[in-house]
Scaffold this motif. Structure first.
Motif, PDB file in Angstrom:
ATOM      1  N   ASP A  11      54.377 -42.206 -37.730  1.00  0.00           N
ATOM      2  CA  ASP A  11      53.719 -40.967 -37.307  1.00  0.00           C
ATOM      3  C   ASP A  11      54.468 -40.317 -36.159  1.00  0.00           C
ATOM      4  O   ASP A  11      54.667 -39.112 -36.110  1.00  0.00           O
ATOM      5  CB  ASP A  11      52.286 -41.267 -36.829  1.00  0.00           C
ATOM      6  CG  ASP A  11      51.355 -41.422 -38.023  1.00  0.00           C
ATOM      7  OD1 ASP A  11      51.831 -41.159 -39.150  1.00  0.00           O
ATOM      8  OD2 ASP A  11      50.193 -41.820 -37.816  1.00  0.00           O
ATOM      9  N   VAL A  12      54.863 -41.165 -35.228  1.00  0.00           N
ATOM     10  CA  VAL A  12      55.536 -40.658 -34.036  1.00  0.00           C
ATOM     11  C   VAL A  12      56.898 -40.091 -34.407  1.00  0.00           C
ATOM     12  O   VAL A  12      57.280 -39.000 -33.991  1.00  0.00           O
ATOM     13  CB  VAL A  12      55.686 -41.784 -32.998  1.00  0.00           C
ATOM     14  CG1 VAL A  12      56.506 -41.303 -31.801  1.00  0.00           C
ATOM     15  CG2 VAL A  12      54.317 -42.278 -32.546  1.00  0.00           C
ATOM     16  N   ASP A  13      57.625 -40.831 -35.251  1.00  0.00           N
ATOM     17  CA  ASP A  13      58.970 -40.392 -35.607  1.00  0.00           C
ATOM     18  C   ASP A  13      58.929 -39.109 -36.432  1.00  0.00           C
ATOM     19  O   ASP A  13      59.829 -38.272 -36.334  1.00  0.00           O
ATOM     20  CB  ASP A  13      59.700 -41.504 -36.365  1.00  0.00           C
ATOM     21  CG  ASP A  13      60.001 -42.674 -35.435  1.00  0.00           C
ATOM     22  OD1 ASP A  13      60.037 -42.447 -34.213  1.00  0.00           O
ATOM     23  OD2 ASP A  13      60.177 -43.812 -35.918  1.00  0.00           O
ATOM     24  N   TRP A  15      56.676 -36.783 -36.061  1.00  0.00           N
ATOM     25  CA  TRP A  15      56.392 -35.776 -35.052  1.00  0.00           C
ATOM     26  C   TRP A  15      57.671 -35.379 -34.306  1.00  0.00           C
ATOM     27  O   TRP A  15      57.886 -34.239 -33.950  1.00  0.00           O
ATOM     28  CB  TRP A  15      55.349 -36.321 -34.066  1.00  0.00           C
ATOM     29  CG  TRP A  15      54.668 -35.271 -33.266  1.00  0.00           C
ATOM     30  CD1 TRP A  15      55.213 -34.574 -32.234  1.00  0.00           C
ATOM     31  CD2 TRP A  15      53.330 -34.804 -33.415  1.00  0.00           C
ATOM     32  NE1 TRP A  15      54.295 -33.699 -31.726  1.00  0.00           N
ATOM     33  CE2 TRP A  15      53.116 -33.818 -32.427  1.00  0.00           C
ATOM     34  CE3 TRP A  15      52.262 -35.136 -34.285  1.00  0.00           C
ATOM     35  CZ2 TRP A  15      51.902 -33.159 -32.282  1.00  0.00           C
ATOM     36  CZ3 TRP A  15      51.065 -34.474 -34.129  1.00  0.00           C
ATOM     37  CH2 TRP A  15      50.891 -33.485 -33.145  1.00  0.00           C
ATOM     38  N   TRP A 161      57.982 -36.116 -21.628  1.00  0.00           N
ATOM     39  CA  TRP A 161      56.824 -36.965 -21.859  1.00  0.00           C
ATOM     40  C   TRP A 161      56.088 -37.226 -20.564  1.00  0.00           C
ATOM     41  O   TRP A 161      56.698 -37.266 -19.506  1.00  0.00           O
ATOM     42  CB  TRP A 161      57.254 -38.339 -22.396  1.00  0.00           C
ATOM     43  CG  TRP A 161      58.068 -38.307 -23.652  1.00  0.00           C
ATOM     44  CD1 TRP A 161      59.401 -38.053 -23.742  1.00  0.00           C
ATOM     45  CD2 TRP A 161      57.605 -38.560 -24.972  1.00  0.00           C
ATOM     46  NE1 TRP A 161      59.798 -38.132 -25.048  1.00  0.00           N
ATOM     47  CE2 TRP A 161      58.712 -38.450 -25.840  1.00  0.00           C
ATOM     48  CE3 TRP A 161      56.363 -38.880 -25.527  1.00  0.00           C
ATOM     49  CZ2 TRP A 161      58.627 -38.649 -27.214  1.00  0.00           C
ATOM     50  CZ3 TRP A 161      56.278 -39.077 -26.889  1.00  0.00           C
ATOM     51  CH2 TRP A 161      57.392 -38.943 -27.730  1.00  0.00           C
ATOM     52  N   LEU A 185      53.451 -36.180 -25.421  1.00  0.00           N
ATOM     53  CA  LEU A 185      54.649 -35.352 -25.595  1.00  0.00           C
ATOM     54  C   LEU A 185      54.338 -33.963 -25.054  1.00  0.00           C
ATOM     55  O   LEU A 185      53.604 -33.196 -25.666  1.00  0.00           O
ATOM     56  CB  LEU A 185      55.035 -35.300 -27.074  1.00  0.00           C
ATOM     57  CG  LEU A 185      56.299 -34.516 -27.417  1.00  0.00           C
ATOM     58  CD1 LEU A 185      57.504 -35.048 -26.676  1.00  0.00           C
ATOM     59  CD2 LEU A 185      56.546 -34.556 -28.923  1.00  0.00           C
ATOM     60  N   LEU A 195      51.609 -34.340 -28.987  1.00  0.00           N
ATOM     61  CA  LEU A 195      51.374 -35.692 -29.495  1.00  0.00           C
ATOM     62  C   LEU A 195      50.830 -36.570 -28.381  1.00  0.00           C
ATOM     63  O   LEU A 195      51.297 -36.500 -27.242  1.00  0.00           O
ATOM     64  CB  LEU A 195      52.712 -36.257 -30.004  1.00  0.00           C
ATOM     65  CG  LEU A 195      52.725 -37.727 -30.410  1.00  0.00           C
ATOM     66  CD1 LEU A 195      52.072 -37.916 -31.764  1.00  0.00           C
ATOM     67  CD2 LEU A 195      54.161 -38.252 -30.432  1.00  0.00           C
ATOM     68  N   HIS A 196      49.834 -37.361 -28.679  1.00  0.00           N
ATOM     69  CA  HIS A 196      49.285 -38.279 -27.682  1.00  0.00           C
ATOM     70  C   HIS A 196      49.056 -39.617 -28.363  1.00  0.00           C
ATOM     71  O   HIS A 196      48.206 -39.731 -29.234  1.00  0.00           O
ATOM     72  CB  HIS A 196      47.978 -37.717 -27.110  1.00  0.00           C
ATOM     73  CG  HIS A 196      47.467 -38.517 -25.955  1.00  0.00           C
ATOM     74  ND1 HIS A 196      46.343 -38.190 -25.249  1.00  0.00           N
ATOM     75  CD2 HIS A 196      47.939 -39.651 -25.362  1.00  0.00           C
ATOM     76  CE1 HIS A 196      46.132 -39.079 -24.292  1.00  0.00           C
ATOM     77  NE2 HIS A 196      47.094 -39.978 -24.347  1.00  0.00           N
ATOM     78  N   VAL A 197      49.837 -40.598 -28.004  1.00  0.00           N
ATOM     79  CA  VAL A 197      49.713 -41.915 -28.658  1.00  0.00           C
ATOM     80  C   VAL A 197      49.813 -43.023 -27.628  1.00  0.00           C
ATOM     81  O   VAL A 197      50.232 -42.816 -26.493  1.00  0.00           O
ATOM     82  CB  VAL A 197      50.844 -42.167 -29.688  1.00  0.00           C
ATOM     83  CG1 VAL A 197      50.653 -41.360 -30.936  1.00  0.00           C
ATOM     84  CG2 VAL A 197      52.210 -41.956 -29.065  1.00  0.00           C
ATOM     85  N   LEU A 199      51.609 -46.790 -27.402  1.00  0.00           N
ATOM     86  CA  LEU A 199      52.567 -47.668 -28.075  1.00  0.00           C
ATOM     87  C   LEU A 199      52.695 -48.972 -27.301  1.00  0.00           C
ATOM     88  O   LEU A 199      52.782 -48.967 -26.068  1.00  0.00           O
ATOM     89  CB  LEU A 199      53.950 -46.997 -28.170  1.00  0.00           C
ATOM     90  CG  LEU A 199      54.083 -45.771 -29.071  1.00  0.00           C
ATOM     91  CD1 LEU A 199      55.519 -45.294 -29.086  1.00  0.00           C
ATOM     92  CD2 LEU A 199      53.599 -46.084 -30.491  1.00  0.00           C
ATOM     93  N   THR A 210      51.931 -49.682 -32.828  1.00  0.00           N
ATOM     94  CA  THR A 210      50.594 -49.303 -32.389  1.00  0.00           C
ATOM     95  C   THR A 210      49.855 -50.563 -31.965  1.00  0.00           C
ATOM     96  O   THR A 210      49.866 -51.549 -32.695  1.00  0.00           O
ATOM     97  CB  THR A 210      49.840 -48.633 -33.540  1.00  0.00           C
ATOM     98  OG1 THR A 210      50.708 -47.642 -34.091  1.00  0.00           O
ATOM     99  CG2 THR A 210      48.576 -47.980 -33.072  1.00  0.00           C
TER     100      THR A 210
END
Lengths: 233, 506
Positions: A11-13, A15, A161, A185, A195-197, A199, A210
């Motif tokens: 998902d992140v990649d 994005w 970031w 991001l 983007l908000h994740v 890791l 994740t």
């Protein structure tokens, strides 16, 4: 070199349109109210991924004479970053740091150059960051800027970031687990932001993933004591 | 008597009026008029030095100022300043380093140059060097008398006493003190020539053993090597400019050319330089010095040029050519083994993905100081703060212990050195921390692990004893991870153990 560094989470990649540019400038802001170690650690891990096993990593920061904390090599090793590949440059002031950073990026021998700055850093303006971005593109060296105690300002960074520590998935007996980073991001040149994740860093496989939060109370009691004994040995 | 040192050549320059002359050059004292330099000794003002005009009037150092004024009324007097005299003498020494790197001051008013082997290189003769030196010293305002000989002692004595031959020197040149001097004169031995023909043993028995040594020095039978003001490197190259350089820009080309000249010498020896000194001699006697050091032996002229470019750029005081530089010298005082590299081997190293950071490291070291770049090396030490150390970047690689698979990081990424005191609330005095306050900010601990007990290494310090540390890895509610320790075991070592923050985890 060129190319993109995938962070390992699809998902992140996606994005990031493939990942972080290896020949780009990336900024990692620590939240203003935090200690900021998380932003430095995340930049180091990104640098570690870019450098792989072969390329040296150059880490520039203010001289150790200051009252701040100092990088601790056993801690680098514990993150899976070989301290032997890290060259630490400690300088007096920001203008020296910027000169040395540009020089290090231009040389092209390092995989990544990390510049860690505390505070506002007026000298690192749009022009200075453009210069770094150009040098990075030419030499294929990633520039990772760690900004602690600073508010985001305009720059030529490819990505920006905000990085803070996030609660770790607890280990037995409610011990802190592997490091987890909370990432926002804030900017991506030519791409979406927002983007908000979270890791988690997996040292053994050298990937981000994740985090999976389990219920620490499900772990049998006594695990803690065993762990303690093993480590003390 | 065979001369042991016939092939050596020394030049001495005596500066008899140095204390007076620099005052004249500085405009402090009037030229061509008598004046004295005085110091208070046992309650009386005594003359330590005189201007040439005052000497011409028959005054001598050592006289009381009152007596001198009886002869020369209203003789101006200035305080004697040996330290300033010394500084002027050192300027003269430095100005003469253009002829040879082996220059030493002698006493308060003379200097001696070892010119051995300097004539072929530079195309000088001893007369041209003496003339050039005299005119250069004259620009500093100093009048010097030069003399040549095969030993420094003889050259100095000839310059001091102004004679052409060693044999014509008065016995005072032996510098044995007034008593011995008087005794020699009474014995009818007034010159070195008179002493030379006498058997040495009885002379030594009567006038002291020093006499033999001094005499041997003057007669060139014994060579006392001088200790140069600056240790001379044997690997050196010089460049004299037909026209003095008035700008700084051509200097890098000059430096590269000097390096090219030394490249062959270094290659023949299978060596490279770890340090390069460049001295730039200005026509007015000033000398600018630039030094670069590198992490590995180097002899590539372009690389050396690059390092000096870095050095020039980082100078706090930019070079000022003033009236121009007329000579440059490069010395390599520190060399190390450097095998000739085969180009294909070097390329192979790059192909393996191990680019050479050395040029970058050298440039950063030249610009920001060698200590600004470091690497880590592990140390087998018990206390966490000693487990690593900073070493120079060119140090050998070190193997680090691998962390245990599946464990989270057990050591912090950043260390506070020394640890910072924090106030901690624990449920029980020897239990884990629940809350702590750090720089006025409260943190609530939601996860913890510990204690990891680290004892004071008493086996290393049998007399010193320190409290045991109980370390906890803790995480606060926002996810920040800290390394805290309690200093001292509650109840056993300490009633109220302090808490410290020792590090920050990722």
């Amino acid at each position: 070199m060129g190319g993109a560094l995938g962070l390992g989470v699809p998902d992140v990649d996606r994005w990031l349109q493939g990942g972080l540019r290896r020949d780009g400038v990336h900024e990692f802001y620590a939240p203003p109210d935090g200690e900021g170690a998380g932003a430095s650690a995340f930049a180091l891990l990104v640098g570690r991924l870019i450098c792989g096993a072969d390329l040296p990593l150059i880490w520039l920061r203010k001289d150790r004479g200051s009252r701040r904390e100092r990088p601790y090599a056993p801690g680098l090793a514990e993150l899976g970053i070989d301290p032997d590949a890290v060259f630490l440059v400690g300088l007096r002031d920001l203008s020296d740091l910027l000169v040395a950073t540009a020089e290090s990026v231009r040389h092209g021998g390092a995989g990544a150059v990390i510049l860690e700055i505390q505070g506002r850093a007026r000298l690192l303006d749009l022009t200075a960051s453009r210069r770094l971005a150009l040098a990075a593109e030419r030499s294929g060296t990633a520039v990772l800027l760690v900004r602690r105690s600073a508010r985001p300002v305009a720059s030529a960074a490819h990505t920006r970031w905000q990085v803070s520590a996030a609660p770790s998935p607890a280990l037995p007996a409610n011990a802190p687990g592997p490091p987890v980073f909370d990432l926002q991001l804030l900017r991506q040149r030519g791409g979406p932001e927002g983007l908000h994740v979270q890791l988690e860093w997996n040292r053994e496989q050298a990937v981000f993933r994740t985090p999976i939060y389990g219920d620490p109370s499900a772990v049998p009691a006594g695990g803690m004591a065993d762990r303690g004994r093993r480590r003390a040995a | 008597m065979n001369k042991l040192s016939s092939e050596r050549r020394y030049m001495a320059i005596h500066l008899p009026f140095l204390p007076a002359e620099w005052r004249i050059a500085d405009g402090v004292a009037p030229p061509e008029s008598p004046f004295a330099l005085i110091e208070k000794q046992r309650g009386a003002l005594r003359i330590m030095a005189l201007s040439p005009a005052a000497t011409a009037l028959g005054l001598r150092p050592g006289l009381a100022l009152a007596d001198a004024r009886a002869l020369v009324p209203e003789l101006p007097a200035y305080p004697h300043d040996p330290e300033a005299d010394r500084a002027v003498l050192m300027r003269a020494v430095i100005a003469c380093e253009r002829y040879t790197p082996m220059v030493a001051p002698d006493g308060a008013d003379a200097l001696v140059l070892d010119l051995t082997g300097c004539f072929q290189i530079a195309g000088w003769t001893q007369e041209t060097i003496a003339d050039d030196a005299r005119s250069r010293l004259a620009r500093l305002g100093l009048r010097g008398r030069a003399a040549h000989a095969t030993t420094p002692d003889a050259a100095l004595a000839l310059a001091r006493f102004g004679t052409r031959n060693v044999e014509d020197l008065p016995v005072a040149a032996l510098d044995l003190g007034d008593e011995a001097h008087l005794a020699l004169c009474r014995a009818g031995l007034r010159t070195i020539g008179a002493l030379k023909s006498r058997p040495r043993a009885p002379l030594a028995a009567r006038f002291g053993r020093d006499l033999s040594a001094r005499l041997a020095g003057l007669l060139g039978e014994e060579d006392r090597r001088i200790t140069p003001h600056r240790p001379a490197g044997t690997i050196r190259a010089e460049y004299r400019f037909a026209e003095p350089l008035m700008t700084v820009s051509p200097l890098l080309d000059v430096i590269e050319r000097l390096a090219q000249r030394l490249e062959g010498t270094l290659a023949e020896r299978g060596a490279g330089g770890r340090r390069f000194d460049v001295a730039l001699f200005r026509t007015d006697g000033h000398v600018a010095r630039l030094t670069v050091t590198c992490g590995r032996p180097l002899r590539d002229p372009q690389a050396i040029r690059g390092l000096f470019a870095e050095r020039l750029e980082s100078l706090a005081d930019p070079l000022d050519p003033g009236f121009g530089y007329d000579m440059a010298r490069m010395v390599v005082p520190l060399v190390e083994r450097l095998e000739s590299q085969q180009p294909d081997l070097a390329e192979e190293g790059n192909a393996r993905g191990q680019p050479d950071l050395a040029p970058l490291i050298d440039r950063l070291a030249v610009r920001f100081g060698p200590r600004s770049i470091s690497r880590f090396q592990p140390r087998d030490e018990h206390l966490p703060e000693y487990a690593d150390r900073a070493v120079p970047p060119e140090s050998a690689s070190a193997a680090w212990p691998r962390p245990e698979p599946g464990e989270p990081p057990l050591r912090p990424l950043f260390l506070y050195d020394p640890p910072r005191r924090v106030s901690v609330v624990a449920e029980v005095p020897d239990g884990p921390p629940r809350r702590f306050v750090w720089r006025g900010k409260p943190y609530r601990v939601v996860r913890h692990e510990g204690p990891e007990r680290i004892a004071y290494p008493w086996w290393k310090h049998p007399e010193g004893r320190g409290p045991t540390r109980d370390y906890y890895r803790v995480e606060d509610e926002t996810g920040q991870r800290f390394w805290l320790f309690r200093h001292g075991l509650y109840g056993r070592e300490n009633e109220h153990p302090q808490w410290y923050l020792h590090g920050l985890f990722a």
